[in-house]
Enzyme design. Structure first.
Site, PDB file in Angstrom:
ATOM      1  N   LEU A  41       0.937  -1.512   0.573  1.00 22.27           N
ATOM      2  CA  LEU A  41       0.051  -0.199  -0.202  1.00 22.27           C
ATOM      3  C   LEU A  41       0.459   1.576  -0.055  1.00 22.27           C
ATOM      4  CD1 LEU A  41      -2.922  -1.030   2.526  1.00 22.27           C
ATOM      5  CD2 LEU A  41      -2.755  -1.539   0.510  1.00 22.27           C
ATOM      6  N   GLY A  56       6.562   3.891   4.334  1.00 21.30           N
ATOM      7  CA  GLY A  56       6.601   4.629   5.421  1.00 21.30           C
ATOM      8  C   GLY A  56       7.762   4.933   6.218  1.00 21.30           C
ATOM      9  N   GLY A  57       8.257   6.052   7.364  1.00 19.62           N
ATOM     10  CA  GLY A  57       9.501   6.065   7.717  1.00 19.62           C
ATOM     11  C   GLY A  57       9.805   4.710   8.669  1.00 19.62           C
ATOM     12  N   PHE A  58       8.317   3.568   9.084  1.00 15.69           N
ATOM     13  CA  PHE A  58       8.561   2.719   9.893  1.00 15.69           C
ATOM     14  C   PHE A  58       8.682   1.129   8.542  1.00 15.69           C
ATOM     15  CE2 PHE A  58       7.775   0.450  13.830  1.00 15.69           C
ATOM     16  CZ  PHE A  58       7.891  -0.757  13.096  1.00 15.69           C
ATOM     17  N   PRO A 105       7.834  -0.249   5.165  1.00 18.89           N
ATOM     18  CA  PRO A 105       6.074  -0.627   4.300  1.00 18.89           C
ATOM     19  C   PRO A 105       5.148  -1.534   5.007  1.00 18.89           C
ATOM     20  CG  PRO A 105       7.738  -2.528   3.838  1.00 18.89           C
ATOM     21  CD  PRO A 105       8.448  -1.838   4.708  1.00 18.89           C
ATOM     22  N   VAL A 106       3.713  -1.147   4.155  1.00 21.60           N
ATOM     23  CA  VAL A 106       2.199  -1.474   4.553  1.00 21.60           C
ATOM     24  C   VAL A 106       2.059  -1.912   3.687  1.00 21.60           C
ATOM     25  CG1 VAL A 106       0.333  -0.211   5.862  1.00 21.60           C
ATOM     26  CG2 VAL A 106       2.796   0.417   5.609  1.00 21.60           C
ATOM     27  N   LYS A 139       1.916  -3.037   9.218  1.00 19.78           N
ATOM     28  CA  LYS A 139       3.262  -2.621   8.757  1.00 19.78           C
ATOM     29  C   LYS A 139       4.288  -3.305   9.265  1.00 19.78           C
ATOM     30  CE  LYS A 139       3.127   1.663  10.008  1.00 19.78           C
ATOM     31  NZ  LYS A 139       3.160   3.286  11.350  1.00 19.78           N
ATOM     32  N   ASP A 165       4.516  13.109  15.761  1.00 23.47           N
ATOM     33  CA  ASP A 165       5.162  12.849  14.486  1.00 23.47           C
ATOM     34  C   ASP A 165       3.242  13.251  13.565  1.00 23.47           C
ATOM     35  OD1 ASP A 165       6.606  12.727  11.871  1.00 23.47           O
ATOM     36  OD2 ASP A 165       6.324  11.172  11.838  1.00 23.47           O
TER      37      ASP A 165
END
Length: 843
Positions: free
Chosen positions: A532, A535-537, A539-540, A554, A651
């Protein structure tokens, strides 16, 4: 004897009834049962009410337009003398006085002025809540014979009085209810000190536990936060008849009240209509443990424990099982075992507590003895009237129970920074023996447990050493993680920082553990077709899980700058948050180096996908954008004010606002969130985390963050929603350094509507756009003190534009030298607008 049926007949047909919805009660009328007076604009209502489960009834005034359960009562007539029923009691005018009569025609309450037979008297409920008695009902300009504003109970409303009536020699004092179900006068009150021209908070009308500082014409000197209060307009009235403080609202449509709570806090609450509840706007003292005698005799207060903040000192127990619920903190403690002063009784024991020096009665110094510690102890042991002793500067102070009851609630008040002195409290010898035995048992158990874990640690070191020899350092890291994060999630409970989360919060994680193989199956082995976002964390992915349906998965990326701390925050924190504008965490998983979070699936993905895309932005009309702004504001308000943990997101940005199937916004990504204690307003960090363009200047430059840091981020998001442009999108443009500066320039040039996204064309409410832009600029002001709180923000989003204050220059405008410093902190290029910083950087 007249039959009851005849009595009812006479009651209903021969006593004039009150007109339904009237605001006036005349001489020939009475009020009883469910009858009420309603002010002309239907703002307030007067009638009989019953607080909570209490069997008693009272005459009171409450907000009519505020739809809370129970109703919000702002004034009580017979607070000290309740009645048992309403239909046989009545409120009427007798001899020029408003009186409440019970079923036997006994006077329960009266306005208590000199009796004056008159047929022209009337009592009127006004729209400012004032209940006014006049003798000439034909003119509203006649000076009232009596008015409720001169006799406040626990509430101070706009137009009300807090001060001193020189003609009647009477103070206007607001006094707390005894409990939430008993409006009788409680222990806490607020009154004006005429000498210093300040207001005082008092316990039992005698002990001052907070002073506001003198009035300087604008604020009280010890209340600097009043400078940033853009809601109230305080004033001081002083003439030959009276001297009092009053206030009005800059925006009359805002509904607020000051109240002295049953706990002893002086609070201003605002009614937030979108969420239909009263929200705390301001309070004094900020730390509830600083309220005098909060926990009663022999009690101790701990600010960090929620919701129970009161405990008993060692060898004491609560006076009753109902003590220290949230509605009544004054129960206090008693000795577990009482002792006598007989000659045969063993010498008593002593336990140590601490009292802030500033709460010790000063007159004790004059009664102190010049004795050392052993002699002072012997003196108290031999004196039956002595309940505690302490030695200050070689002087022995002996305290009896009467004095001790007044100061003992400050024993072991861990949140007080005041200078503390130890006091030894007398207990029975049997209780002291039990305490000693328990301490010895704890020491023994602690020794056994320490030995066990020491042995386990040695075994673990041995196992790890063998694995290092066999598999090498890379495999060791994986095995070490696997030992830390077992599939049953037991050890994740220990990830909660005990200095931040209470024992109650650490009892367990509120979201389920999901088997890693189940997640692999749900995402088709994390296939690219299910991806999808990135992000910073990490992939989602989209997945489908039995029983949960569609979920967003996530996955921590191995190269991600985020790690265990951020994962802990998400698992431990977000599972405890429940709000319609916060994304819901459905589960988590751990396997080797993998850390997985499962969220509710948001089919419309993130807000930035819409507002920054020149095609999708066409689907966001102004009404929808305004609803999204309000939803984000409500979510932040919950985090800062209404959740049981006070949380700073750190954030907030457009990409961290997700949209559900109805385009309702939900704040997500709590990996960088920070829990702060109680009313803590500001904290320091050892690393800069967040996203450039959304981080407040004091955070970037001074490493200080607070709820005002989130307010700054919210202001940036509001300006982005209005304009359809990124804040960082102006980095390489000459006309402005950022969207914030561009918006400020348009504001100063008197062309604010030029900021509006061209996709909206002219299909927008210009008044709402101007209001939102003003609020956005107020949120991004350079000084965090000038920025509104989220309570203010939600209120201001519903205000008239004329009621809003003018924003000051936003961040990075006042000191342009700061701009040159920013690139030194960033490890990426300025075009990377969504770069989330989680690395520690040098100053």
């Amino acid at each position: 004897m007249i039959p009851i049926s005849c009595q009812l007949f006479f009651y209903f047909f021969f006593i004039p009834s009150l007109s339904s919805g009237a605001d006036t009660l005349s001489v020939n009328q009475s009020l009883s049962g469910n009858q009420t007076l309603i002010s002309l604009a239907e703002t307030f209502e007067l009638g009989f009410f019953k607080p909570g489960q209490s069997p008693n009834y009272y005459i009171g005034i409450w907000f009519k337009k505020v739809k809370t359960t129970p109703q919000t009562v702002v004034w009580v007539a017979n607070r000290e003398t309740p009645i048992s029923d309403t239909f046989s009691s009545k409120l009427q005018i007798v001899n020029g006085n408003v009186v409440l009569l019970d079923k036997s025609n006994t006077q329960i309450w009266s306005t208590n002025i000199t009796p004056t037979p008159t047929t022209s008297a009337s009592v009127v409920l006004l729209d400012d809540r004032n209940l006014v008695l006049r003798y000439n009902s034909s003119s509203s300009s006649i000076t009232p014979i009596w008015q409720s504003f001169d006799h406040p109970t626990d509430t101070f409303l706009p137009g009300g009085k807090l001060g001193y009536n020189k003609r009647t020699n009477m103070k206007q004092i607001i006094t707390s209810w005894k409990s939430i179900e008993d409006p009788a006068s409680g222990l806490f009150s607020v009154e004006i000190d005429q000498t210093e021209n300040q207001y005082l908070l008092l316990w039992n009308r005698s002990q001052v536990y907070l002073a506001s500082g003198s009035w300087d014409g604008k604020i009280f000197s010890s209340m600097p936060e009043m400078r940033s209060n853009n809601v109230n307009n305080f004033s001081h009235i002083d003439n030959e008849n009276e001297s009092y403080f009053t206030y009005s609202m800059y925006n009359p449509s805002c509904i607020t009240r000051f109240i002295i709570d049953v706990s002893g806090q002086f609070q201003q609450q605002a009614y937030v209509e979108p969420i239909a509840k009263w929200t705390l706007f301001w309070s004094q003292p900020r730390e509830i443990c600083k309220i005098y005698a909060l926990c009663g005799a022999f009690g101790s207060c701990r600010q960090t424990e929620f919701p129970l903040i009161c405990n008993c000192l060692t060898a004491f127990e609560p006076r009753s099982e109902s003590d220290w619920n949230l509605s009544d903190f004054s129960g206090g403690c008693v000795r577990k075992t009482e002792f006598s002063c007989s000659v045969r009784e063993q010498k008593p024991g002593f336990v140590v507590g601490y009292v802030p020096l500033n709460y010790l009665p000063t007159y004790l110094e004059n009664e102190s003895l010049e004795l050392d510690e052993p002699a002072c102890k012997r003196s108290c042991s031999d004196d039956c009237s002595c309940d505690a002793y302490g030695v200050i500067s070689n002087k022995c102070l002996l305290l009896n129970s009467e004095i001790l009851n007044n100061i003992s609630s400050f024993f072991v008040s861990e949140d007080s920074n005041s200078l503390k002195i130890p006091f030894n409290i007398k207990v029975s010898s049997s209780d002291l023996a039990n305490i000693t035995e328990k301490i010895n048992t704890k020491v023994l158990v602690a020794g056994i447990v320490s030995g066990f874990f020491g042995l386990a640690l040695l075994c673990s070191i041995g196992i790890i050493y063998r694995r290092v020899k066999r598999k090498g350092s890379r495999d060791l890291n994986r095995d070490y993680l696997d030992m830390q994060f077992q599939d049953n999630g037991r050890n994740v409970r220990n990830l909660a920082d005990p200095g931040i989360l209470s024992a109650e919060d650490r009892k367990g994680i509120d979201v389920p553990f999901i088997d890693f193989n189940t997640i692999l199956s749900a995402t088709e082995n994390f296939s690219l077709s299910n991806k999808l976002a990135q992000g910073g964390f990490g992939p989602v992915y989209k997945g489908v899980l039995p029983g949960l349906g569609e979920v967003a998965v996530k996955r921590l990326a191995s190269q991600s700058g985020q790690g265990l701390k951020e994962f802990k925050n998400e698992v431990v924190l977000i599972g405890k948050l429940q709000h319609r504008n916060l994304v819901r965490l459905l589960g988590y998983s751990l396997k080797d180096h993998e850390m997985i979070l499962l969220y509710e699936y948001m089919p419309n993905k993130s807000l930035d996908r819409y507002i920054f895309d020149r095609t999708l932005c066409m689907t966001l009309d102004w009404d929808l954008r305004f609803d999204i702004i309000m939803g984000i504001a409500r979510g932040l308000l919950y985090l800062h004010q209404d959740s049981r943990l006070r949380i700073i997101h750190r954030d907030l940005k457009a990409s961290n606002v997700l949209l559900d199937e109805d385009m309702d916004p939900k704040i997500s990504d709590f990996g960088l969130a920070k829990i702060v204690k109680g009313q803590e307003a500001e904290a320091n960090t050892t690393r800069v985390v967040g996203t450039y363009g959304y981080m407040s200047p004091e955070y970037v430059l001074d490493w200080l963050f607070s709820v005002k840091s989130d307010v700054f981020s919210f202001g940036v998001v509001v300006l982005e929603i209005i304009s359809g442009k990124r804040n960082n999108g102006y980095y390489h443009k000459q006309e402005a350094f950022s969207l914030i500066l561009h918006a400020w320039g348009l504001w100063k040039a008197n062309t604010p509507l030029d900021l509006v996204d061209p996709a909206l064309a002219r299909s927008y409410n210009s008044i709402e756009v101007l209001r939102c832009m003003t609020v956005g600029l107020l949120c991004v002001q350079d000084d965090p003190v000038d920025r509104p709180t989220m309570v203010n923000v939600v209120l201001m989003l519903g205000m008239d534009i004329e009621s809003l204050p003018d924003p000051k220059e936003p961040a990075f405008v006042v000191s342009r030298r700061r701009i040159r410093r920013l690139p030194l902190l960033s490890s990426g290029k300025s075009e990377i607008n969504q770069l989330t910083i989680t690395q520690e950087e040098g100053r």
